[in-house]
Design a protein around this motif. Structure first.
Motif, PDB file in Angstrom:
ATOM      1  N   ARG A   1      10.320  -4.207 -69.494  1.00 53.29           N
ATOM      2  CA  ARG A   1       9.857  -2.929 -68.896  1.00 53.29           C
ATOM      3  C   ARG A   1      10.691  -1.948 -69.410  1.00 53.29           C
ATOM      4  O   ARG A   1      11.889  -2.065 -69.334  1.00 53.29           O
ATOM      5  CB  ARG A   1       9.885  -3.156 -67.281  1.00 53.29           C
ATOM      6  CG  ARG A   1       9.482  -1.977 -66.704  1.00 53.29           C
ATOM      7  CD  ARG A   1       9.173  -2.361 -65.178  1.00 53.29           C
ATOM      8  NE  ARG A   1       8.647  -1.286 -64.285  1.00 53.29           N
ATOM      9  CZ  ARG A   1       9.447  -0.356 -63.491  1.00 53.29           C
ATOM     10  NH1 ARG A   1      10.866  -0.514 -63.848  1.00 53.29           N
ATOM     11  NH2 ARG A   1       9.122   0.623 -62.884  1.00 53.29           N
ATOM     12  N   PRO A   2      10.421  -0.666 -69.928  1.00 54.85           N
ATOM     13  CA  PRO A   2      11.263   0.055 -70.359  1.00 54.85           C
ATOM     14  C   PRO A   2      12.244   0.752 -69.361  1.00 54.85           C
ATOM     15  O   PRO A   2      11.657   0.664 -68.245  1.00 54.85           O
ATOM     16  CB  PRO A   2      10.158   1.102 -71.094  1.00 54.85           C
ATOM     17  CG  PRO A   2       8.837   1.033 -70.150  1.00 54.85           C
ATOM     18  CD  PRO A   2       8.982  -0.254 -69.897  1.00 54.85           C
TER      19      PRO A   2
ATOM     20  N   ARG B   1      -5.381   9.793 -67.695  1.00 55.78           N
ATOM     21  CA  ARG B   1      -4.141  10.114 -66.954  1.00 55.78           C
ATOM     22  C   ARG B   1      -3.027   9.751 -67.448  1.00 55.78           C
ATOM     23  O   ARG B   1      -1.835  10.592 -67.385  1.00 55.78           O
ATOM     24  CB  ARG B   1      -4.310   9.306 -65.626  1.00 55.78           C
ATOM     25  CG  ARG B   1      -3.205   9.694 -64.456  1.00 55.78           C
ATOM     26  CD  ARG B   1      -3.498   8.765 -63.057  1.00 55.78           C
ATOM     27  NE  ARG B   1      -2.359   8.654 -62.357  1.00 55.78           N
ATOM     28  CZ  ARG B   1      -2.186   7.836 -61.395  1.00 55.78           C
ATOM     29  NH1 ARG B   1      -3.167   7.052 -60.978  1.00 55.78           N
ATOM     30  NH2 ARG B   1      -1.159   8.307 -60.376  1.00 55.78           N
ATOM     31  N   PHE B   2      -2.737   8.725 -68.312  1.00 63.32           N
ATOM     32  CA  PHE B   2      -1.547   8.193 -68.614  1.00 63.32           C
ATOM     33  C   PHE B   2      -1.425   8.635 -69.999  1.00 63.32           C
ATOM     34  O   PHE B   2      -0.428   8.316 -70.770  1.00 63.32           O
ATOM     35  CB  PHE B   2      -1.356   6.602 -68.476  1.00 63.32           C
ATOM     36  CG  PHE B   2      -1.425   6.161 -67.068  1.00 63.32           C
ATOM     37  CD1 PHE B   2      -0.646   7.046 -66.213  1.00 63.32           C
ATOM     38  CD2 PHE B   2      -2.294   5.240 -66.391  1.00 63.32           C
ATOM     39  CE1 PHE B   2      -0.673   6.661 -64.685  1.00 63.32           C
ATOM     40  CE2 PHE B   2      -2.308   5.106 -65.169  1.00 63.32           C
ATOM     41  CZ  PHE B   2      -1.515   5.629 -64.206  1.00 63.32           C
TER      42      PHE B   2
ATOM     43  N   VAL C   1       1.152   4.968 -76.019  1.00 64.99           N
ATOM     44  CA  VAL C   1       1.406   6.136 -74.956  1.00 64.99           C
ATOM     45  C   VAL C   1       2.229   7.215 -75.562  1.00 64.99           C
ATOM     46  O   VAL C   1       2.848   7.198 -76.527  1.00 64.99           O
ATOM     47  CB  VAL C   1       2.036   5.587 -73.874  1.00 64.99           C
ATOM     48  CG1 VAL C   1       1.252   4.398 -73.053  1.00 64.99           C
ATOM     49  CG2 VAL C   1       3.474   4.647 -74.327  1.00 64.99           C
ATOM     50  N   SER C   2       1.830   8.444 -75.035  1.00 70.74           N
ATOM     51  CA  SER C   2       2.522   9.547 -75.579  1.00 70.74           C
ATOM     52  C   SER C   2       3.827   9.799 -74.817  1.00 70.74           C
ATOM     53  O   SER C   2       4.794  10.230 -75.388  1.00 70.74           O
ATOM     54  CB  SER C   2       1.804  10.878 -75.217  1.00 70.74           C
ATOM     55  OG  SER C   2       1.564  10.914 -73.867  1.00 70.74           O
ATOM     56  N   ASP C   3       4.177   8.914 -73.538  1.00 69.08           N
ATOM     57  CA  ASP C   3       5.339   9.113 -72.874  1.00 69.08           C
ATOM     58  C   ASP C   3       5.752   7.524 -72.512  1.00 69.08           C
ATOM     59  O   ASP C   3       5.405   7.039 -71.447  1.00 69.08           O
ATOM     60  CB  ASP C   3       5.210   9.916 -71.803  1.00 69.08           C
ATOM     61  CG  ASP C   3       6.588  10.010 -70.858  1.00 69.08           C
ATOM     62  OD1 ASP C   3       7.560   9.605 -71.523  1.00 69.08           O
ATOM     63  OD2 ASP C   3       6.505  10.628 -69.918  1.00 69.08           O
TER      64      ASP C   3
ATOM     65  N   LEU D   1       7.613   4.940 -66.257  1.00 71.47           N
ATOM     66  CA  LEU D   1       7.708   3.604 -65.602  1.00 71.47           C
ATOM     67  C   LEU D   1       6.601   3.371 -64.680  1.00 71.47           C
ATOM     68  O   LEU D   1       5.777   2.202 -64.963  1.00 71.47           O
ATOM     69  CB  LEU D   1       8.967   3.360 -64.920  1.00 71.47           C
ATOM     70  CG  LEU D   1       9.995   3.664 -65.859  1.00 71.47           C
ATOM     71  CD1 LEU D   1      11.421   3.471 -64.824  1.00 71.47           C
ATOM     72  CD2 LEU D   1      10.265   2.979 -67.062  1.00 71.47           C
ATOM     73  N   PHE D   2       6.036   4.329 -64.067  1.00 74.68           N
ATOM     74  CA  PHE D   2       4.779   3.935 -63.161  1.00 74.68           C
ATOM     75  C   PHE D   2       3.650   3.940 -64.005  1.00 74.68           C
ATOM     76  O   PHE D   2       2.541   2.847 -63.790  1.00 74.68           O
ATOM     77  CB  PHE D   2       4.609   5.466 -62.290  1.00 74.68           C
ATOM     78  CG  PHE D   2       3.266   5.173 -61.635  1.00 74.68           C
ATOM     79  CD1 PHE D   2       3.270   4.360 -60.368  1.00 74.68           C
ATOM     80  CD2 PHE D   2       2.069   5.901 -61.841  1.00 74.68           C
ATOM     81  CE1 PHE D   2       2.008   4.357 -59.581  1.00 74.68           C
ATOM     82  CE2 PHE D   2       1.067   5.826 -61.036  1.00 74.68           C
ATOM     83  CZ  PHE D   2       1.109   5.211 -60.203  1.00 74.68           C
ATOM     84  N   ALA D   3       3.214   4.442 -65.107  1.00 71.82           N
ATOM     85  CA  ALA D   3       2.241   4.304 -66.098  1.00 71.82           C
ATOM     86  C   ALA D   3       2.294   3.046 -66.616  1.00 71.82           C
ATOM     87  O   ALA D   3       1.163   2.403 -66.595  1.00 71.82           O
ATOM     88  CB  ALA D   3       2.386   5.223 -67.248  1.00 71.82           C
ATOM     89  N   TYR D   4       3.305   2.472 -67.014  1.00 77.53           N
ATOM     90  CA  TYR D   4       3.402   1.013 -67.503  1.00 77.53           C
ATOM     91  C   TYR D   4       3.104   0.098 -66.430  1.00 77.53           C
ATOM     92  O   TYR D   4       2.449  -0.781 -66.887  1.00 77.53           O
ATOM     93  CB  TYR D   4       5.183   1.022 -67.758  1.00 77.53           C
ATOM     94  CG  TYR D   4       5.208  -0.403 -68.487  1.00 77.53           C
ATOM     95  CD1 TYR D   4       5.118  -0.847 -69.896  1.00 77.53           C
ATOM     96  CD2 TYR D   4       5.865  -1.421 -67.692  1.00 77.53           C
ATOM     97  CE1 TYR D   4       5.415  -2.233 -70.344  1.00 77.53           C
ATOM     98  CE2 TYR D   4       6.018  -2.827 -68.252  1.00 77.53           C
ATOM     99  CZ  TYR D   4       5.822  -3.102 -69.561  1.00 77.53           C
ATOM    100  OH  TYR D   4       6.090  -4.316 -70.011  1.00 77.53           O
ATOM    101  N   ASP D   5       3.590   0.103 -65.305  1.00 81.67           N
ATOM    102  CA  ASP D   5       3.337  -0.677 -64.354  1.00 81.67           C
ATOM    103  C   ASP D   5       1.567  -0.550 -64.087  1.00 81.67           C
ATOM    104  O   ASP D   5       1.014  -1.792 -63.984  1.00 81.67           O
ATOM    105  CB  ASP D   5       3.854  -0.465 -63.072  1.00 81.67           C
ATOM    106  CG  ASP D   5       5.357  -0.930 -63.341  1.00 81.67           C
ATOM    107  OD1 ASP D   5       5.814  -1.567 -63.920  1.00 81.67           O
ATOM    108  OD2 ASP D   5       6.245  -0.132 -62.370  1.00 81.67           O
TER     109      ASP D   5
END
Length: 567
Positions: A3-4, A88-89, A105-107, A111-115
């Motif tokens: 996880r980043p 959204r992400f 992903v652009s960002d 962390l929320f997007a990753y999860d």
């Protein structure tokens, strides 16, 4: 992949010497005021580019950076992630690796997007960095509304049954946005805009209704539906354009505007009675997406310079020629946009008005009330104009009025349907315009065509077929054997066509003294020889071949332009 971790974008860019401390502090202050994302503030202020941000994040997090322009995206894999989450992400699923998925992903620091992406996909997630602009463009392209359009068409079929739909009452219904027919049309317009369609064709057939989009000059089938929804679709569109819904026996023309993806799109509509119902064709004019500049429509730099000098002259007639759909109006409006200033009065006489420019007086021809080109042009000349644009030299009267205006101190721009530049002065004389008027008024003729551009994402070198080589040898001689040629293999960026976008092919004939002297010669071949000599080989055919040699278009497209000239 682990996880980043959360990192600070500004600090990364400063560490990698892409940003100064002063720029960072300025951007942080602006972010606090505006609430925009910090990366967007950096880009909008010109401190760094999106590519630099993506590369810096990739280096810091030790993950790959992928340029989506050159990545062949698999649409089925992308759709593993719902569209709402993708938007959204700012995320795209790029590869399904069985146990894991590669997601661009652009960002990558979100962390929320990753999860959330991992939860939705139910697999391990490996990240790659992609540009936000390219992600959004890919989302628009891949999450197309084909399924939605087909579903709405089926819903409309079920709602109709055998009952008559009173669209007059529907138009006054405050709940109109919930009507299936309106949802269907909105989806059609959304999808057409996403794929850069110039026209929408709604065509009733014997047992079905087909909806086709014209993209880069070629029609593509979008969907098919039951033929019984053709009539209500035509009625709804006629209501939107304020046409006579009771008249189904005669063609009608109109226009309306729709809001698509927060942009205004002007729509020109034409209806025509056919054997199975009314055929509807709509031309989409996206004003926000149009760049009206001579150097942005495909003219080579030397031609831009010469053509600009010609349209800066105080008087004379300048003609742009070519078949329907060859981009003549766009060229003329690009010239008008550059000429438009407070010091000059510009009047256009058109049928219909395609582009709307502030500061220009635009008049719509209306034959129903005898408001013809000639009548409007006479009135326009009494309005003290400096520059007049006549949509088309359709007849002898209009041509003569335009030429007289050019002789009396006005700059007149117009179009004419001819195959090439050299034949245009002869065409004017065939229309009944006296030779002395042609010789005294005509300044230049620009002939043009449009060719499709090879998709840069799937462009690849290939060996031309024997017929293509034969044609190339006739054009290039021995250079045909040593030149590399390209075509598009077809990918997700171009919907498998191998082409994305179009560019212009041009030739310019200036009416120099030698050419003007040849106008008065009784033998047309004498004038054609003088015109060809003046152009010096810079012809439509030569320009098309140059684009193929440069790898911008295919040999097939260059041959198509040449074949048109021989028709």
């Amino acid at each position: 992949m682990a996880r980043p971790e959360k990192v600070r974008l500004g600090e990364i860019l400063v560490q990698q010497k892409l940003l100064s401390e002063d720029q960072l502090n300025s951007a942080l202050a602006e972010q606090k005021r505006s609430g925009r994302k910090l990366g967007r503030v950096f880009v909008d202020n010109g401190f760094v580019t999106e590519e630099q941000i993506s590369g810096a994040l990739a280096r810091q997090l030790n993950i790959p950076y992928i340029n989506l322009k050159f990545y062949n995206i698999n649409a089925e894999v992308v759709r593993l992630l719902p569209e709402t989450a993708a938007r959204r992400f700012r995320a795209l699923v790029l590869e399904d690796r069985r146990e894991t998925v590669l997601v661009g992903v652009s960002d990558p620091t979100d962390l929320f997007a990753y999860d959330e992406i991992a939860r939705l996909l139910r697999k391990g997630v490996e990240l790659a960095v992609v540009n936000e602009t390219e992600v959004l463009a890919a989302i628009d392209r891949i999450y197309r509304r084909t399924g939605e359009i087909t579903g709405l068409a089926r819903e409309l079929e079920q709602d109709m049954g055998d009952a008559f739909v009173d669209f007059g009452a529907l138009a006054a219904n405050p709940g109109l946005e919930e009507a299936p027919i309106v949802k269907l049309l909105q989806s059609v317009f959304d999808d057409a805009t996403q794929v850069r369609a110039s026209d929408i064709h709604i065509e009733p057939q014997d047992s079905r209704l087909q909806i086709r989009f014209r993209i880069d000059g070629v029609l593509h089938l979008q969907t098919e539906a039951d033929a019984k929804i053709a009539t209500p679709l035509a009625l709804r569109l006629k209501l939107m354009a304020d046409l006579d819904i009771s008249e189904k026996r005669l063609p009608q023309d109109g226009r309306f505007a729709v809001k698509v993806r927060n942009q205004r799109v002007d729509v020109r509509i034409s209806t025509m009675p056919t054997q199975y119902g009314e055929s509807v064709v709509m031309r989409l004019l996206n004003q926000a997406g149009t760049t009206l500049r001579l150097d942005a429509i495909g003219m080579p730099p030397w031609l831009v310079e010469r053509f600009r000098a010609i349209v800066q002259r105080p008087n004379g007639l300048v003609l742009v020629t070519g078949p329907t759909g060859s981009g003549k109006t766009t060229t003329l409006y690009s010239a008008l946009a550059e000429l438009n200033s407070v010091e000059k009065k510009l009047i256009t006489v058109e049928d219909p008005v395609e582009y709307r420019l502030s500061g220009i007086n635009q008049v719509q021809v209306n034959d129903k009330i005898e408001l013809s080109f000639a009548r409007v042009l006479r009135s326009a000349l009494r309005q003290d104009p400096d520059i007049v644009l006549v949509g088309e030299m359709r007849d002898q009267e209009t041509a003569q009025i335009g030429l007289r205006a050019a002789m009396t101190g006005h700059l007149v721009l117009s179009t004419l349907h001819t195959n090439d530049a050299a034949s245009t002065p002869l065409r004017l004389m065939d229309m009944g315009v006296p030779r002395y008027m042609v010789g005294g008024s005509l300044q230049a003729v620009l002939a043009q065509r449009l060719v499709r551009v090879i998709c840069e994402s799937c462009s690849t070198e290939y060996q031309p077929a024997p017929p293509e080589y034969g044609w190339l040898r006739a054009e290039l001689g021995e250079h045909a054997q040593t030149t590399r040629f390209f075509h598009g293999k077809g990918c997700s960026h171009c919907n498998g066509t191998g082409y994305r976008g179009r560019t212009g092919v041009y030739e310019l004939l200036e009416m120099t003294r030698k050419v003007l002297d040849a106008v008065n010669h009784p033998d047309p071949s004498h004038f054609l020889a003088a015109a060809q000599a003046e152009m010096g080989g810079n012809t439509l055919r030569r320009h098309a071949v140059q684009l193929a040699v440069q790898g911008r278009t295919t040999i097939a497209e260059a041959m198509r332009v040449s074949n048109q000239l021989e028709d």
